[in-house]
Design a protein around this motif. Structure first.
Motif, PDB file in Angstrom:
ATOM      1  N   LEU A 351       0.814  -1.216   0.000  1.00  0.00           N
ATOM      2  CA  LEU A 351       0.000   0.000   0.000  1.00  0.00           C
ATOM      3  C   LEU A 351       0.848   1.266   0.000  1.00  0.00           C
ATOM      4  N   SER A 352       2.018   1.215   0.612  1.00  0.00           N
ATOM      5  CA  SER A 352       2.868   2.401   0.702  1.00  0.00           C
ATOM      6  C   SER A 352       4.005   2.393  -0.311  1.00  0.00           C
ATOM      7  N   SER A 353       4.055   1.386  -1.186  1.00  0.00           N
ATOM      8  CA  SER A 353       5.171   1.255  -2.123  1.00  0.00           C
ATOM      9  C   SER A 353       5.165   2.373  -3.160  1.00  0.00           C
ATOM     10  N   SER A 354       6.329   2.652  -3.660  1.00  0.00           N
ATOM     11  CA  SER A 354       6.472   3.656  -4.719  1.00  0.00           C
ATOM     12  C   SER A 354       7.457   3.137  -5.749  1.00  0.00           C
ATOM     13  N   PRO A 355       7.046   3.028  -7.024  1.00  0.00           N
ATOM     14  CA  PRO A 355       5.717   3.346  -7.544  1.00  0.00           C
ATOM     15  C   PRO A 355       4.688   2.301  -7.128  1.00  0.00           C
ATOM     16  N   VAL A 356       3.423   2.591  -7.389  1.00  0.00           N
ATOM     17  CA  VAL A 356       2.364   1.668  -7.005  1.00  0.00           C
ATOM     18  C   VAL A 356       2.476   0.400  -7.854  1.00  0.00           C
ATOM     19  N   PRO A 357       2.110  -0.745  -7.317  1.00  0.00           N
ATOM     20  CA  PRO A 357       2.211  -2.003  -8.077  1.00  0.00           C
ATOM     21  C   PRO A 357       1.210  -2.052  -9.221  1.00  0.00           C
ATOM     22  N   ASP A 358       1.503  -2.923 -10.171  1.00  0.00           N
ATOM     23  CA  ASP A 358       0.583  -3.106 -11.294  1.00  0.00           C
ATOM     24  C   ASP A 358      -0.736  -3.685 -10.801  1.00  0.00           C
ATOM     25  N   ALA A 359      -1.806  -3.277 -11.457  1.00  0.00           N
ATOM     26  CA  ALA A 359      -3.138  -3.725 -11.062  1.00  0.00           C
ATOM     27  C   ALA A 359      -3.349  -5.190 -11.414  1.00  0.00           C
ATOM     28  N   THR A 360      -4.114  -5.887 -10.588  1.00  0.00           N
ATOM     29  CA  THR A 360      -4.531  -7.258 -10.852  1.00  0.00           C
ATOM     30  C   THR A 360      -6.047  -7.327 -10.750  1.00  0.00           C
ATOM     31  N   ASP A 361      -6.594  -8.515 -10.963  1.00  0.00           N
ATOM     32  CA  ASP A 361      -8.047  -8.665 -10.842  1.00  0.00           C
ATOM     33  C   ASP A 361      -8.528  -8.435  -9.419  1.00  0.00           C
ATOM     34  N   ASP A 362      -7.634  -8.632  -8.436  1.00  0.00           N
ATOM     35  CA  ASP A 362      -8.025  -8.522  -7.041  1.00  0.00           C
ATOM     36  C   ASP A 362      -7.530  -7.256  -6.359  1.00  0.00           C
ATOM     37  N   PHE A 363      -6.660  -6.511  -7.023  1.00  0.00           N
ATOM     38  CA  PHE A 363      -6.058  -5.359  -6.344  1.00  0.00           C
ATOM     39  C   PHE A 363      -5.669  -4.305  -7.364  1.00  0.00           C
TER      40      PHE A 363
END
Length: 633
Positions: A351-363
């Motif tokens: 949640l606090s990572s930079s850059p934000v993670p790639d989107a998935t079906d669940d997140f």
């Protein structure tokens, strides 16, 4: 037992079977009550898509089961359900699928003649003839025209180790002896004063012997009760040698069943995740990655594309090391005490990572610009546009609730008689807002609060709370401050409740539809985050009304309104002046149902560790607010 007993008698939502009435709990139906049976009786044969895939939660469940000496599992399963059961009531196959229950208590009382008898005495008839109305299932007594309703006799016996048993009506009435007139006499239960247990008289129909139920109540009443038989009715077993006293309890009492649950958010594999943790969490899918050829084949598929972020040889070595631990080749790797899995740290990292993670079906996570006037308070504001929360039930307790501060206070009860490779689980999908408070602001406030009289009062109250709640059954060293959440938790938790109450007025979600996860670390592991998300198992959780409030200008308005509302309460000055001074042991300060309390299903700590004086000035000498000057209402 007649096959009619296996027809549907009601319905429950998946979350209800996790938190309110799971395995071993009583469910009050309109006309009688039932007990949810153990996992051996559940059947998923012929069903598909009942496995809930969440590696982190599965690992956490196994860690917890290992702490209690239970067998390990490899599946999380939803409750058995088949589509069409409601629309096709004459479909015998569909009607046979469901969560198995048994009537309990199995002593029934006629509402007309007050006859009291067990189900197997054949005094009552089970009626469940209309498959379209399972809630009309009932027991009746043929004592007069119209066959009046028979209801469950409401008294049971429990003990602190989790045993549950029928109340011994016949021995109790006859003072421990057998009836002189009949081997299995019928009784009558006469209620003289509504729901007051002390006004219930039991009478033997055969010999006329009478006794009031108050003779079984309290400390003196325990001497009139038999020893605990060690019964687990959900498992159909008796554990010989239970040394605990049996206690009278009214069926349906709130302390007859407390769930032991774990929950985790479904997260994308982190690029910087520890390989050992990754392999442990995703062992079911990574156990075959034992060579570079297999690694390349897996990484070339969309499902396992995340493997490209890791070194192939390092991952293969981690897989082999985990396999060695499982097969016992390196006993030293498994030596040492087992600790519960840390579910919050990986969530905080993503949640606090930079850059934000790639989107998935669940997140799916998207960063939002922090409004200029809020930058002194928040380092990040992010929209969690999609999330999935998985929840698992690993056991339950009776009489004493499981407590993270005092795990030794309650005795866990197993969900199955024999080892099973699964536990019940459910999942919800929703959305949320993640907020990260500035670490330097929190650290400076935390340093000031260590010497604050207000925080000292909270610490002392926590010690009194633990001491007063300490069971006389516990022996050995006792640390009254074990489980103290820390100063920053109180500030973050109070801020979370303020925002939840305000958001529920702005976005259209009821406060009971929202949940919270507080990420409060310490000096060694600094975390200062709040996740507010929808946590309901229906379409209300994904309508987009929550994430839209993280955008400008809505978010600044909500924060300022929340702080402004926190500066006053309808219960002031009583609320504003409240601090848990000795001998009080409640775990909140300036907080009440008017200003800070939310639904019990929303708060992760049962409305404890709250105090709005830590966020806004209330006009007394204990003010030590976290919010910057520019944000004070």
């Amino acid at each position: 037992m007649s096959a009619n007993y296996y027809r549907r008698v009601g319905a429950a939502r998946p979350s209800h079977l996790m938190y309110t009435a799971g395995v071993g709990a009583l469910i009050d139906l309109p006309n009688f009550s039932v007990l949810v049976k153990g996992l051996e009786s559940w059947s998923h044969s012929g069903l598909t898509d009942y496995v809930i895939d969440e590696p982190r939660l599965r690992t956490a469940v196994n860690r917890s089961l290992q702490l209690y000496g239970a067998a390990q599992i490899n599946e999380l399963r939803s409750a058995p359900w088949v589509e069409g059961a409601d629309s096709s009531p004459k479909d015998a196959a569909a009607q046979a699928v469901g969560v198995p229950v048994t009537p309990f208590p199995q002593w029934l009382r006629c509402t007309a003649c007050n006859l009291l008898a067990p189900i197997d005495a054949e005094a009552f008839t089970f009626v469940n003839n209309n498959p379209r109305t399972p809630h009309e299932a009932k027991f009746v007594h043929d004592c007069k025209r119209g066959k009046p309703l028979a209801v469950a006799a409401r008294f049971t016996l429990v003990c602190i180790t989790g045993h549950l048993d029928e109340f011994p009506y016949v021995p109790f009435v006859h003072h421990g002896n057998a009836c002189s007139k009949a081997p299995r006499p019928l009784l009558r239960m006469k209620d003289h004063g509504g729901n007051q247990a002390a006004n219930v008289t039991l009478e033997c129909v055969a010999c006329g012997e009478q006794r009031n139920i108050r003779d079984a109540m309290g400390e003196r009443g325990r001497r009139n009760l038999p020893a605990c038989r060690g019964r687990h009715p959900h498992l159909g077993t008796y554990e010989a040698g239970c040394a605990e006293e049996a206690t009278l309890m009214v069926a349906g009492a709130s302390n007859q069943w407390f769930p032991m649950t774990l929950s985790a958010l479904a997260l994308p594999p982190g690029k910087n995740a520890d390989l050992a943790e990754l392999v442990e969490e995703r062992w079911a899918e990574l156990q075959n990655v034992t060579s570079r050829v297999v690694f390349d084949a897996f990484a070339g598929t969309p499902v396992y594309a995340y493997l490209k972020e890791y070194d192939a040889e390092a991952l293969i070595a981690a897989v082999q090391a985990h396999q060695d631990r499982l097969t016992g080749k390196k006993a030293e790797d498994t030596a040492g005490p087992v600790t519960p899995a840390d579910l919050l740290s990986p969530e905080w990292a993503v949640l606090s990572s930079s850059p934000v993670p790639d989107a998935t079906d669940d997140f799916a996570l998207e960063e939002v610009t922090v409004p200029d006037r809020l930058k002194d308070l928040f380092a990040d504001v992010r929209q969690v546009q999609r999330l999935r929360e998985a929840r698992a039930l690993i056991g339950f307790t009776r009489l004493d609730a499981p407590d993270p501060e005092s795990p030794e206070i309650a005795t866990p009860v197993r969900l199955s008689r024999t080892s099973q490779n699964w536990v019940p689980a459910s999942e919800v999908r929703g959305e949320g807002i993640f907020l990260r408070v500035r670490e330097e602001l929190m650290a400076e406030w935390e340093e000031r609060m260590r010497k604050s009289p207000a925080m000292q009062a909270h610490r002392e109250a926590f010690a009194r709370f633990r001491t007063n709640r300490k069971s006389d059954r516990l022996h050995g060293p006792f640390d009254p401050m074990r489980g103290w959440p820390g100063e920053r938790y109180l500030a973050l938790h109070s801020l979370s409740h303020l925002l939840i109450r305000t958001i529920s007025l702005e976005c259209g979600y009821s406060s009971a539809s929202l949940g919270e996860r507080i990420y409060a670390g310490d000096e060694d592991n600094p975390r200062t985050g709040i996740l507010i998300y929808t946590a309901v198992p229906d379409s209300e959780g994904t309508l987009g009304g929550l994430v839209s409030l993280a955008e400008d200008p809505h978010f600044e308005r909500i924060v300022r309104r929340a702080l402004r509302d926190a500066s006053r309460c309808s219960s002031d000055p009583l609320c504003a002046e409240r601090l848990p001074h000795e001998p009080a042991d409640y775990l909140h300060g300036a907080a009440c149902h008017v200003c800070l309390f939310v639904s019990e299903t929303t708060c992760e700590r049962g409305n404890r560790f709250l105090d709005r004086r830590f966020l806004v000035p209330l006009g007394d000498e204990t003010d030590q607010v976290l919010t910057p000057i520019s944000l004070r209402p």
